[in-house]
Design an enzyme around this catalytic site. Structure first.
Site, PDB file in Angstrom:
ATOM      1  N   LYS A   1     106.903  71.326  37.346  1.00 20.37           N
ATOM      2  CA  LYS A   1     107.596  71.516  38.615  1.00 20.37           C
ATOM      3  C   LYS A   1     107.913  70.145  39.226  1.00 20.37           C
ATOM      4  CE  LYS A   1     104.507  74.773  40.029  1.00 20.37           C
ATOM      5  NZ  LYS A   1     103.979  76.027  40.663  1.00 20.37           N
TER       6      LYS A   1
ATOM      7  N   TYR B   1     110.654  83.692  40.865  1.00 19.36           N
ATOM      8  CA  TYR B   1     109.476  84.021  41.679  1.00 19.36           C
ATOM      9  C   TYR B   1     109.647  85.335  42.440  1.00 19.36           C
ATOM     10  CZ  TYR B   1     107.198  79.465  40.893  1.00 19.36           C
ATOM     11  OH  TYR B   1     106.552  78.378  40.342  1.00 19.36           O
TER      12      TYR B   1
ATOM     13  N   PHE C   1     104.911  81.964  52.040  1.00 19.08           N
ATOM     14  CA  PHE C   1     105.272  80.658  51.484  1.00 19.08           C
ATOM     15  C   PHE C   1     106.514  80.719  50.595  1.00 19.08           C
ATOM     16  CE2 PHE C   1     102.024  82.588  48.719  1.00 19.08           C
ATOM     17  CZ  PHE C   1     102.662  82.571  47.491  1.00 19.08           C
TER      18      PHE C   1
ATOM     19  N   ARG D   1      98.210  79.603  29.846  1.00 20.44           N
ATOM     20  CA  ARG D   1      97.604  79.835  31.166  1.00 20.44           C
ATOM     21  C   ARG D   1      96.215  79.205  31.247  1.00 20.44           C
ATOM     22  NH1 ARG D   1     100.485  81.900  35.586  1.00 20.44           N
ATOM     23  NH2 ARG D   1      98.534  82.779  36.326  1.00 20.44           N
TER      24      ARG D   1
ATOM     25  N   THR E   1      95.534  79.095  39.581  1.00 15.82           N
ATOM     26  CA  THR E   1      96.627  78.822  40.523  1.00 15.82           C
ATOM     27  C   THR E   1      96.183  77.859  41.620  1.00 15.82           C
ATOM     28  OG1 THR E   1      97.529  81.023  40.098  1.00 15.82           O
ATOM     29  CG2 THR E   1      98.270  79.905  42.101  1.00 15.82           C
TER      30      THR E   1
ATOM     31  N   ARG F   1      95.804  71.628  35.918  1.00 19.32           N
ATOM     32  CA  ARG F   1      95.673  71.645  37.386  1.00 19.32           C
ATOM     33  C   ARG F   1      94.322  71.087  37.826  1.00 19.32           C
ATOM     34  NH1 ARG F   1      98.319  77.668  37.989  1.00 19.32           N
ATOM     35  NH2 ARG F   1     100.513  77.056  38.264  1.00 19.32           N
TER      36      ARG F   1
ATOM     37  N   ASN G   1     100.851  72.318  42.578  1.00 18.85           N
ATOM     38  CA  ASN G   1      99.998  72.455  41.384  1.00 18.85           C
ATOM     39  C   ASN G   1     100.742  72.142  40.081  1.00 18.85           C
ATOM     40  OD1 ASN G   1     101.502  74.779  41.097  1.00 18.85           O
ATOM     41  ND2 ASN G   1      99.810  76.195  41.469  1.00 18.85           N
TER      42      ASN G   1
ATOM     43  N   HIS H   1     104.050  75.367  35.732  1.00 18.56           N
ATOM     44  CA  HIS H   1     104.177  76.821  35.666  1.00 18.56           C
ATOM     45  C   HIS H   1     103.981  77.288  34.231  1.00 18.56           C
ATOM     46  CE1 HIS H   1     105.733  80.900  36.160  1.00 18.56           C
ATOM     47  NE2 HIS H   1     106.325  80.693  34.993  1.00 18.56           N
TER      48      HIS H   1
ATOM     49  N   GLU I   1     111.411  85.109  31.924  1.00 12.65           N
ATOM     50  CA  GLU I   1     111.581  83.713  32.331  1.00 12.65           C
ATOM     51  C   GLU I   1     112.365  82.905  31.288  1.00 12.65           C
ATOM     52  OE1 GLU I   1     107.520  82.654  33.189  1.00 12.65           O
ATOM     53  OE2 GLU I   1     107.470  83.980  34.949  1.00 12.65           O
TER      54      GLU I   1
HETATM   55  P1  IDP Z   1     100.829  80.841  39.071  1.00 11.67           P
HETATM   56  O1  IDP Z   1     101.759  79.668  39.201  1.00 11.67           O
HETATM   57  O2  IDP Z   1      99.447  80.390  38.680  1.00 11.67           O
HETATM   58  O3  IDP Z   1     101.354  81.925  38.168  1.00 11.67           O
HETATM   59  P2  IDP Z   1     101.494  82.588  41.322  1.00 11.67           P
HETATM   60  O4  IDP Z   1     100.532  83.415  42.111  1.00 11.67           O
HETATM   61  O5  IDP Z   1     102.436  83.279  40.407  1.00 11.67           O
HETATM   62  O6  IDP Z   1     100.642  81.479  40.527  1.00 11.67           O
HETATM   63  O7  IDP Z   1     102.301  81.707  42.346  1.00 11.67           O
HETATM   64  C1  IDP Z   1     103.400  80.969  41.916  1.00 11.67           C
HETATM   65  C2  IDP Z   1     103.424  79.634  42.604  1.00 11.67           C
HETATM   66  O8  IDP Z   1     103.603  79.817  44.000  1.00 11.67           O
HETATM   67  C3  IDP Z   1     102.121  78.821  42.514  1.00 11.67           C
HETATM   68  O9  IDP Z   1     101.977  78.110  41.293  1.00 11.67           O
HETATM   69  C4  IDP Z   1     102.285  77.884  43.675  1.00 11.67           C
HETATM   70  O10 IDP Z   1     103.196  76.822  43.379  1.00 11.67           O
HETATM   71  C5  IDP Z   1     102.944  78.795  44.719  1.00 11.67           C
HETATM   72  N1  IDP Z   1     101.936  79.396  45.587  1.00 11.67           N
HETATM   73  C6  IDP Z   1     101.115  80.428  45.297  1.00 11.67           C
HETATM   74  N2  IDP Z   1     100.300  80.712  46.320  1.00 11.67           N
HETATM   75  C7  IDP Z   1     100.627  79.822  47.299  1.00 11.67           C
HETATM   76  C8  IDP Z   1     100.144  79.591  48.628  1.00 11.67           C
HETATM   77  O11 IDP Z   1      99.239  80.261  49.128  1.00 11.67           O
HETATM   78  N3  IDP Z   1     100.749  78.590  49.312  1.00 11.67           N
HETATM   79  C9  IDP Z   1     101.746  77.825  48.810  1.00 11.67           C
HETATM   80  N4  IDP Z   1     102.224  78.006  47.571  1.00 11.67           N
HETATM   81  C10 IDP Z   1     101.677  78.981  46.827  1.00 11.67           C
HETATM   82 MG    MG Z   2     102.849  83.312  38.395  1.00  7.80          MG
END
Ligand code: IDP
Ligand code: MG
Length: 164
Positions: free
Chosen positions: A19, A59, A67, A97, A103, A114, A124, A127, A138
């Site tokens: 990212k 997303y 967010f 993963r 996450t 991460r 983080n 992806h 995707e």
């Molecule tokens: P993932 O990336 O581990 O699959 P997801 O829950 O799918 O996690 O969320 C996608 C992305 O959205 C996260 O990697 C992060 O960049 C962002 N994200 C998720 N939760 C939050 C939050 O609480 N605040 C800000 N950004 C968030």
């Molecule tokens: Mg995800």
């Protein structure tokens, strides 16, 4: 071959992206190295500033989250590109993963990407598809055009994938 390969086979494919924060921080090579060194095969790679439509579709499951707007802006504002990749190999979706880590970086194990490089969920850096169905979706979104994914045979294949 199906766009995400065959689930559970040596040809399984996943979508991995560095990212914009990971690109800005100069961590692209380190992230690529982890997948290369594990023996996975790179079958697609490009730097791209995604459109708002692409990021929103990518997303889509998070549309209702507070967010979401900030997340889409950060992915699309062009302050740095996304480095989009497709990696192929045995169990690569689940292993990707695991290699990326939780996450929330504060829950991510120290050896994970991460867990090693990041502190907060909104930055983080990487992806990875969370299921075969997500990988199909995707890869199709980010590498929809014909010819963007390359089928090739690794000369190392027998040293990485043979069971005997
Ligand atoms: P993932 O990336 O581990 O699959 P997801 O829950 O799918 O996690 O969320 C996608 C992305 O959205 C996260 O990697 C992060 O960049 C962002 N994200 C998720 N939760 C939050 C939050 O609480 N605040 C800000 N950004 C968030
Ligand atoms: Mg995800």
């Amino acid at each position: 071959k199906p766009i995400a390969g065959v689930k559970g086979s040596f040809s399984e494919r996943t979508f991995i992206a560095v990212k914009p924060d990971g690109v800005q921080r100069g961590l692209v090579a380190k992230i690529i190295s982890r997948f290369e060194e594990r023996g996975y095969k790179l079958v697609g790679l490009k730097a791209v500033v995604p459109s708002k439509e692409l990021a929103e579709e990518h997303y889509a499951d998070l549309k209702s989250k507070p967010f979401f707007g900030g997340l889409v802006d950060y992915m699309t504002n062009g302050k740095a590109p996304v480095v989009a990749m497709v990696w192929e190999g045995k169990d690569v979706i689940r292993q990707g993963r695991v290699m990326i880590g939780a996450t929330n970086p504060l829950d991510a194990a120290p050896g994970t990407i991460r867990g090693q490089y990041t502190q907060v969920v909104g930055r983080n850096i990487v992806h990875g598809s969370d299921s075969f169905e997500s990988a199909e979706k995707e890869i199709g979104l980010w590498f929809g055009k014909a010819g963007e994914l390359i089928d090739w045979t690794s000369a190392n294949e027998q040293w990485i994938l043979s069971d005997n």
